[in-house]
Scaffold this motif. Structure first.
Motif, short mmCIF file in Angstrom:
data_model
loop_
_atom_site.label_atom_id
_atom_site.label_comp_id
_atom_site.label_asym_id
_atom_site.label_seq_id
_atom_site.Cartn_x
_atom_site.Cartn_y
_atom_site.Cartn_z
N THR A 107 -3.19 -0.67 -9.89
CA THR A 107 -4.02 -0.60 -8.69
C THR A 107 -4.45 0.83 -8.39
O THR A 107 -5.53 1.06 -7.86
CB THR A 107 -3.26 -1.16 -7.47
N HIS A 108 -3.56 1.79 -8.70
CA HIS A 108 -3.85 3.22 -8.58
C HIS A 108 -2.70 3.91 -9.29
O HIS A 108 -1.85 3.25 -9.89
CB HIS A 108 -4.01 3.63 -7.12
N PHE A 109 -2.64 5.23 -9.21
CA PHE A 109 -1.76 5.93 -10.14
C PHE A 109 -0.65 6.72 -9.45
O PHE A 109 -0.12 7.68 -10.01
CB PHE A 109 -2.60 6.81 -11.07
N ASP A 112 5.02 5.37 -8.06
CA ASP A 112 5.77 4.13 -7.82
C ASP A 112 5.03 2.89 -8.33
O ASP A 112 5.51 1.77 -8.17
CB ASP A 112 6.12 3.97 -6.33
N HIS A 113 3.88 3.10 -8.97
CA HIS A 113 3.12 1.98 -9.53
C HIS A 113 3.01 2.06 -11.06
O HIS A 113 2.58 1.11 -11.70
CB HIS A 113 1.72 1.91 -8.90
N ILE A 114 3.38 3.24 -11.60
CA ILE A 114 3.19 3.43 -13.05
C ILE A 114 4.47 3.82 -13.79
O ILE A 114 4.48 3.87 -15.02
CB ILE A 114 2.12 4.50 -13.34
N ASP A 122 -8.47 0.68 0.84
CA ASP A 122 -8.46 1.92 1.62
C ASP A 122 -7.08 2.58 1.57
O ASP A 122 -6.21 2.29 2.39
CB ASP A 122 -8.86 1.60 3.07
N HIS A 123 -6.89 3.44 0.55
CA HIS A 123 -5.62 4.16 0.40
C HIS A 123 -5.90 5.66 0.47
O HIS A 123 -5.26 6.46 -0.19
CB HIS A 123 -5.01 3.76 -0.95
N HIS A 124 -6.90 6.01 1.25
CA HIS A 124 -7.36 7.39 1.37
C HIS A 124 -6.20 8.35 1.64
O HIS A 124 -5.35 8.04 2.47
CB HIS A 124 -8.38 7.48 2.53
N GLY A 128 -2.19 -4.05 -3.85
CA GLY A 128 -1.84 -2.67 -4.17
C GLY A 128 -1.55 -1.96 -2.87
O GLY A 128 -1.12 -2.59 -1.90
N ASP A 129 -1.80 -0.65 -2.80
CA ASP A 129 -1.52 0.11 -1.58
C ASP A 129 -2.81 0.27 -0.79
O ASP A 129 -3.80 0.82 -1.29
CB ASP A 129 -0.99 1.50 -1.92
N THR A 130 -2.79 -0.17 0.46
CA THR A 130 -3.99 -0.03 1.29
C THR A 130 -3.64 -0.15 2.76
O THR A 130 -2.68 -0.83 3.14
CB THR A 130 -5.04 -1.10 0.93
ZN LIG Z 1 0.03 4.53 -3.31
#
Ligand SMILES: [Zn+2]
Ligand SMILES: [Zn+2]
Length: 344
Positions: free
Chosen positions: A110-112, A115-117, A202-204, A225-227
């Motif tokens: 979902t992004h990098f 904690d996601h990779i 929106d994980h700005h 994912g994270d948002t």
């Molecule tokens: Zn995140």
């Protein structure tokens, strides 16, 4: 009466001593281990003709609960097996769930954030040694090529050791390195029965960050994912059966932050304050999801990670009974062309 008690006591002590002796016997240990391995090998997930989501990680980086790995959801059908994010400890959960690593279709990031990779290399190795014959595909928005190139470089020597030891027939070198599949938000993957789409969230200031929607034989799940609470996500989730969404419990977080400040840990207190603006606050998430017509909301990537049943209860404070808190190794099953959701 006391005579019966005495005899019972003697028998109990005798059985305890006998059990202790048997437990230390090599032949008894071997027999117990053989039975355990056989049970383990025969206790894989039951074949399910439909769409399954297995929770391989429900934690966020805030809080260390060994019962919760970091973000990871597995989407499994008889023909497909996707992993969405592979945070720290999730490879252990994937192994515990006995997911079919030999037929892993791909990993979708979902992004990098770490904690996601963090589990990528272990997932790659686990599917390689399980018999995968082509490179593992790692899908993601712009930036995934950098992540994959870095992991491939860091584990280049390890892959060489594995092939040198086990042979090219068993571990073909061509299948060792991962392959990045960069996409623009929209259609990511499709065949006759499955469509995977992605959409911006929106994980700005993390940009891009995406969520995914999986549509399979009349059923659909969305993974955030994270948002923060995002209109774009709810638009993409129209008509979906389940939305798995990251969530932030502000009351619990405030208590943590105050404790950090009082103990002089100002850096960590500031980090806690910073995370509040890029995850979905439970106090507004459920209301927004209901307004968007979301049928079933399941909270994962829990900020902070609940440590026990008390903090789990606190996490659900103010929410309806219908909103669920995901647990590691929980399985959601969606039979095709129906409204049924089976939770195990
Ligand atoms: Zn995140
Ligand atoms: Zn995260």
């Amino acid at each position: 009466m006391s005579r019966i008690f005495k005899i019972s006591g003697v028998i109990l002590v005798g059985l305890t001593l006998l059990g202790g002796l048997l437990y230390r016997s090599a032949s008894v240990q071997d027999m117990m281990m053989q039975t355990g391995v056989a049970v383990m090998l025969n206790s894989g997930p039951e074949a399910f003709d439909g769409l399954q989501v297995v929770v391989c990680g429900s934690a966020s980086p805030l809080g260390n609960n060994p019962d919760r790995a970091q973000a990871c959801l597995a989407v499994v059908t008889p023909e497909h097996f996707f992993l969405v994010d592979v945070g720290a400890r999730s490879p252990m959960r994937i192994a515990q769930a006995q997911l079919p690593m030999n037929r892993l279709t791909g990993v979708m990031l979902t992004h990098f954030h770490s904690d996601h990779i963090a589990g990528l290399a272990d997932v790659n190795l686990a599917s390689w040694v399980a018999g995968r014959r082509a490179s593992m595909r790692v899908y993601g928005p712009s930036g995934v090529e950098t992540v994959v190139a870095g992991f491939n470089q860091a584990y280049r020597l390890d892959r060489g050791y594995r092939t040198a030891h086990h042979g090219e027939a068993l571990l073909p070198p061509s299948a060792g390195p991962m392959v990045a599949k960069t996409f623009q938000p929209g259609l990511v993957w499709q065949d006759d029965t499955m469509t995977v789409t992605s959409f911006l969230v929106d994980h700005h200031p993390i940009d891009p960050a995406v969520g995914y929607r999986f549509d399979y034989r009349g059923r659909s799940v969305v993974i955030s994912g994270d948002t923060n609470t995002s209109d774009n996500l709810f638009a993409a989730a129209a008509g979906a059966d389940i939305v798995f969404h990251d969530a932030l419990a502000r009351d619990s977080l405030d208590i943590m932050q105050n404790a950090m400040l009082e103990s002089g840990r100002t850096t960590f207190a500031q980090i806690i304050a910073d995370v509040t603006d890029y995850h979905a606050d439970t106090r507004t998430l459920e209301e927004a999801a209901t307004a968007a017509g979301i049928e079933q909301l399941v909270l994962y990537h829990l900020v902070p990670t609940p440590m026990n049943s008390l903090t789990e209860t606190m996490f659900l404070r103010g929410l309806s009974d219908k909103t669920l808190l995901a647990h590691d190794l929980q399985v959601f099953e969606l039979p095709p062309e129906s409204d049924e959701v089976i939770i195990r």
